[in-house]
Structure formats: C-alpha cells, structure tokens
Enzyme design. Structure first.
Site, PDB file in Angstrom:
ATOM      1  CE1 TYR A 161      -3.009   3.199   1.054  1.00  0.00           C
ATOM      2  CE2 TYR A 161      -1.580   3.350   2.978  1.00  0.00           C
ATOM      3  CZ  TYR A 161      -2.560   3.892   2.161  1.00  0.00           C
ATOM      4  OH  TYR A 161      -3.069   5.146   2.448  1.00  0.00           O
TER       5      TYR A 161
HETATM    6  P1  NAD Z   1     -11.981   5.812   2.112  1.00  0.00           P
HETATM    7  O1  NAD Z   1     -11.861   4.387   1.677  1.00  0.00           O
HETATM    8  O2  NAD Z   1     -13.019   6.111   3.132  1.00  0.00           O
HETATM    9  O3  NAD Z   1     -12.231   6.731   0.818  1.00  0.00           O
HETATM   10  C1  NAD Z   1     -11.626   6.470  -0.412  1.00  0.00           C
HETATM   11  C2  NAD Z   1     -12.696   6.541  -1.503  1.00  0.00           C
HETATM   12  O4  NAD Z   1     -12.070   6.391  -2.780  1.00  0.00           O
HETATM   13  C3  NAD Z   1     -13.753   5.425  -1.394  1.00  0.00           C
HETATM   14  O5  NAD Z   1     -15.051   5.998  -1.235  1.00  0.00           O
HETATM   15  C4  NAD Z   1     -13.619   4.665  -2.697  1.00  0.00           C
HETATM   16  O6  NAD Z   1     -14.860   4.203  -3.239  1.00  0.00           O
HETATM   17  C5  NAD Z   1     -12.981   5.706  -3.609  1.00  0.00           C
HETATM   18  N1  NAD Z   1     -12.261   5.105  -4.729  1.00  0.00           N
HETATM   19  C6  NAD Z   1     -11.267   4.173  -4.673  1.00  0.00           C
HETATM   20  N2  NAD Z   1     -10.863   3.856  -5.918  1.00  0.00           N
HETATM   21  C7  NAD Z   1     -11.625   4.581  -6.777  1.00  0.00           C
HETATM   22  C8  NAD Z   1     -11.682   4.680  -8.192  1.00  0.00           C
HETATM   23  N3  NAD Z   1     -10.896   3.919  -8.967  1.00  0.00           N
HETATM   24  N4  NAD Z   1     -12.571   5.531  -8.750  1.00  0.00           N
HETATM   25  C9  NAD Z   1     -13.397   6.273  -7.967  1.00  0.00           C
HETATM   26  N5  NAD Z   1     -13.396   6.212  -6.628  1.00  0.00           N
HETATM   27  C10 NAD Z   1     -12.515   5.374  -6.031  1.00  0.00           C
HETATM   28  O7  NAD Z   1     -10.532   6.278   2.622  1.00  0.00           O
HETATM   29  P2  NAD Z   1     -10.095   7.539   3.493  1.00  0.00           P
HETATM   30  O8  NAD Z   1      -9.665   7.041   4.811  1.00  0.00           O
HETATM   31  O9  NAD Z   1     -11.136   8.609   3.416  1.00  0.00           O
HETATM   32  O10 NAD Z   1      -8.780   8.000   2.710  1.00  0.00           O
HETATM   33  C11 NAD Z   1      -8.824   9.021   1.722  1.00  0.00           C
HETATM   34  C12 NAD Z   1      -7.441   9.213   1.134  1.00  0.00           C
HETATM   35  O11 NAD Z   1      -6.507   9.573   2.150  1.00  0.00           O
HETATM   36  C13 NAD Z   1      -6.868   7.969   0.460  1.00  0.00           C
HETATM   37  O12 NAD Z   1      -6.116   8.396  -0.665  1.00  0.00           O
HETATM   38  C14 NAD Z   1      -5.932   7.388   1.509  1.00  0.00           C
HETATM   39  O13 NAD Z   1      -4.895   6.617   0.931  1.00  0.00           O
HETATM   40  C15 NAD Z   1      -5.417   8.662   2.153  1.00  0.00           C
HETATM   41  N6  NAD Z   1      -4.977   8.494   3.543  1.00  0.00           N
HETATM   42  C16 NAD Z   1      -5.879   8.253   4.523  1.00  0.00           C
HETATM   43  C17 NAD Z   1      -5.450   8.123   5.834  1.00  0.00           C
HETATM   44  C18 NAD Z   1      -6.416   7.891   6.971  1.00  0.00           C
HETATM   45  O14 NAD Z   1      -5.968   7.848   8.122  1.00  0.00           O
HETATM   46  N7  NAD Z   1      -7.728   7.748   6.716  1.00  0.00           N
HETATM   47  C19 NAD Z   1      -4.082   8.238   6.143  1.00  0.00           C
HETATM   48  C20 NAD Z   1      -3.182   8.460   5.100  1.00  0.00           C
HETATM   49  C21 NAD Z   1      -3.638   8.611   3.798  1.00  0.00           C
END
Ligand code: NAD
Length: 333
Positions: A161
């Site tokens: 990841y």
């Molecule tokens: P989440 O899974 O709740 O949201 C991600 C969304 O992206 C989902 O709703 C999913 O359906 C959508 N998605 C994935 N692939 C897709 C595609 N091909 N086309 C359209 N939509 C697509 O995750 P989150 O926790 O809200 O994280 C959001 C971002 O922040 C991500 O990029 C994640 O890697 C990054 N991030 C999150 C955290 C955390 O602590 N939550 C920490 C570091 C980085």
C-alpha cells in the site's frame, strides 16, 4: 518540487472536484467546501444510491445546494468533462489500508492508486487546472527511529500500500515539475486520520465501538505501536489550506501532533465510556511500523496550519457520533 511560479497563485476555489467523496475524508472535505460556498463535484465509484457507507457519509450533504455527486470509476470514466471550470482538484480516491495490500488485491491498489491517478493527472493538466491536492500518507516514511519524520527524509515504504501511495504522490509531483505545467501540486502526507465516519477497519473506531458495545477488541501486537493521530476537522482544514496557500507545492506532513500508543487510545476509550474494553491480543501484522510522528514545520510554514484538536477531545466527538447512531456503525471490532 521545481514548479512554475506563475501558476502558484491559488485562491479559494469557486468550483472544485473532490475524488473519493463517498469516503471518510472526502465526504468531510466536500461538506466543508460546500459550506464555505464552493460548488463541489464529488466523484466516487461508490454510489450513495446503492452503497450504505457512501449514503451514510454523504447524508450531511444531501440537503445542501452546491454538491453534485458523480458515481464513476476513475480507472475508466471520461475525466475531462468532470473538471470543466474547476479551480482545484482534491484527489482522495484510493484503496486505503496496509494489510489487504499484501494479498491478491494488490492489483486493485495499483489500478486505483497509480493508474487512475495518472489518468486524472493527464486530464487535469490538459484542462489547465491551477492546483491539484493529492492525498498521500505517512506510510511512505516506513520504519523510523521514533523521531519526527521530515518531508526530506528518504522514504522507505514498508508495505505494498505504502509503495502505491509513494508512487502516487511522486507521479503527481513529476507532472507538476514539467516545464510550463499549468497545474501546481501539493501532496499531503496524512498521519492516521480519525473522527466521525472513520473507516471501520481503523483502530480508534474499533476501540470506541468495543467500549460502547462490550464486544472484544482485536489488538495486533502488544499495544506499544504509536501513531500521530490527526482529527478529521484538522485534516480537512490542512487540505483546504493546501488549495489556497499561494506558494504551496511539494510534499507536506499533516499530523495531529499526538504520537500516542494504542494502549493509550484504549485507555481514553475506557475513560470516555466508563467500561474496560476486553482486549484479544494477536500477532503484529506485516507492514505496521512501530511509530509515526510528523515534523510539523513545513505545514506551519507553507500552509499556516497547525492542529487544533487533541486526541481526547477528538475521540470524545467521535464517540458521541457512534453512540448517537449505533446501528449504522455496528460492525465487529
Ligand atoms: P476511504 O476508503 O473512506 O475513501 C476512499 C474513496 O475512494 C472510497 O469511497 C472509494 O470508493 C474511492 N475510490 C477508490 N478507488 C476509486 C476509483 N478507482 N474511482 C473512484 N473512486 C474510487 O478512505 P479515506 O480514509 O477517506 O482515505 C482518503 C485518502 O486519504 C486515500 O487516498 C488514503 O490513501 C489517504 N490516507 C488516509 C489516511 C487515513 O488515516 N484515513 C491516512 C493516510 C492517507
């Protein structure tokens, strides 16, 4: 980080695209932008009409004018029409989570986190979008000696990841570094974001749910892993600042400033609910680094941002949401 200075004069977006809008951070960000008067095109392959999590996450936006949801997969959809007249693109769509990335799902990570990002970037540059903010991750740093991670540290991702997130942010920065690129890029390295509507696989959610329901909590490792927990409202404020700060570009840490152990999170959950969680200890999982800790300097200097919410207050707000709507969140801890 070499970017065209003439393209760095961003202002508060009148119209913005938020990818991953059905998700945890994306839905909060879209909500905050709409409340501030921005027209938001939310793009996500999870359709609130058919997906329960998307419907829950987007419920606060349903009654607000200024939000348009497009259910589309960035791997194959036509992207340019979505970007018409946008002043900023917030790219949060991705497959998150360290553990499943070791398995056969890895190709989905590559498709959504890298290939889809490349498609979005191509479209953003062609459409001359002034600024793209991309969600990166603290996981790109990998194992550290426990000190603060600085943006200039050599990244050593410790999971598949994390490798895709590093590729994603570097892909965006490589585009922005091209001569005459009309799009400036800010890659935000989020450190463990938590709060209402947090993903149900994440630790603070699971700990609070266990405290509320009495279900046992699975703890991978001995609880001494430490994280720089970041409250969702702080993460959203940093993300909006990344769109508006005039000279922002490159990678920037977004960390809540707490560096707290999982045992301390359990203890806060216990004290908030008044019940001791029953903990089932399991082996640590591959790719879980021992500690994360953001150096806050660049976020302060470039974005004028620093976290406002301490872990206890943030977990209290998170717990109140869970307690108010237990059926929505009632998943195994
Ligand atoms: P989440 O899974 O709740 O949201 C991600 C969304 O992206 C989902 O709703 C999913 O359906 C959508 N998605 C994935 N692939 C897709 C595609 N091909 N086309 C359209 N939509 C697509 O995750 P989150 O926790 O809200 O994280 C959001 C971002 O922040 C991500 O990029 C994640 O890697 C990054 N991030 C999150 C955290 C955390 O602590 N939550 C920490 C570091 C980085």
């Amino acid at each position: 980080m070499t970017q065209q200075l003439s393209h760095q004069h961003a202002s508060f977006p009148r119209r913005a695209v938020v990818t991953g809008a059905s998700g945890f951070i994306g839905s909060h960000l879209a909500h905050a932008l709409v409340q501030a008067g921005t027209v938001v095109i939310g793009v996500d392959r999870r359709d609130p009409a058919t997906d329960r999590t998307a419907a829950t996450n987007l419920a606060p936006l349903r009654t607000l004018p200024g939000y348009i949801h497009v259910a589309a997969d960035l791997i194959g959809c036509a992207i340019e029409p979505l970007l018409i007249d946008a002043d900023a693109v917030f790219h949060l769509a991705a497959i998150p989570g360290v553990h499943p990335s070791w398995g056969p799902q890895f190709s989905d990570y590559v498709a959504s986190n890298i290939l889809a990002t490349q498609r979005l970037l191509d479209a953003a540059v062609r459409m001359r979008i002034p600024r793209l903010i991309v969600a990166s991750s603290s996981s790109v740093y990998g194992a550290t000696d426990g000190g603060h991670s600085v943006e200039t540290d050599h990244p050593q991702p410790a999971s598949p990841y994390a490798v895709t997130k590093l590729a994603e942010e570097q892909l965006c920065l490589a585009h922005a570094a091209q001569p005459h690129c009309p799009t400036s890029v800010v890659a935000l390295r989020y450190f463990t974001v938590y709060g209402p509507r947090q993903r149900t696989d994440m630790f603070t959610h699971r700990a609070l749910l266990s405290a509320l329901t009495g279900q046992p909590l699975r703890l991978y490792g001995d609880g001494h892993h430490r994280r720089d927990f970041t409250y969702i409202d702080d993460a959203v404020a940093a993300t909006i600042a990344a769109a508006t700060a005039p000279d922002a570009h490159g990678t920037i840490n977004v960390g809540g400033g707490s560096n707290t152990s999982l045992l301390e999170v359990i203890s806060i959950a216990n004290s908030l609910v008044g019940r001791d969680i029953e903990v089932h200890q399991e082996n640590p999982r591959h790719g879980d680094v021992l500690t994360t800790r953001a150096h806050p300097g660049r976020a302060q200097e470039v974005l004028g941002w620093q976290p406002q919410v301490d872990l206890h207050s943030g977990m209290h707000a998170h717990m109140q949401t869970l307690a108010a709507e237990p059926t929505r969140y009632n998943r195994a801890a």
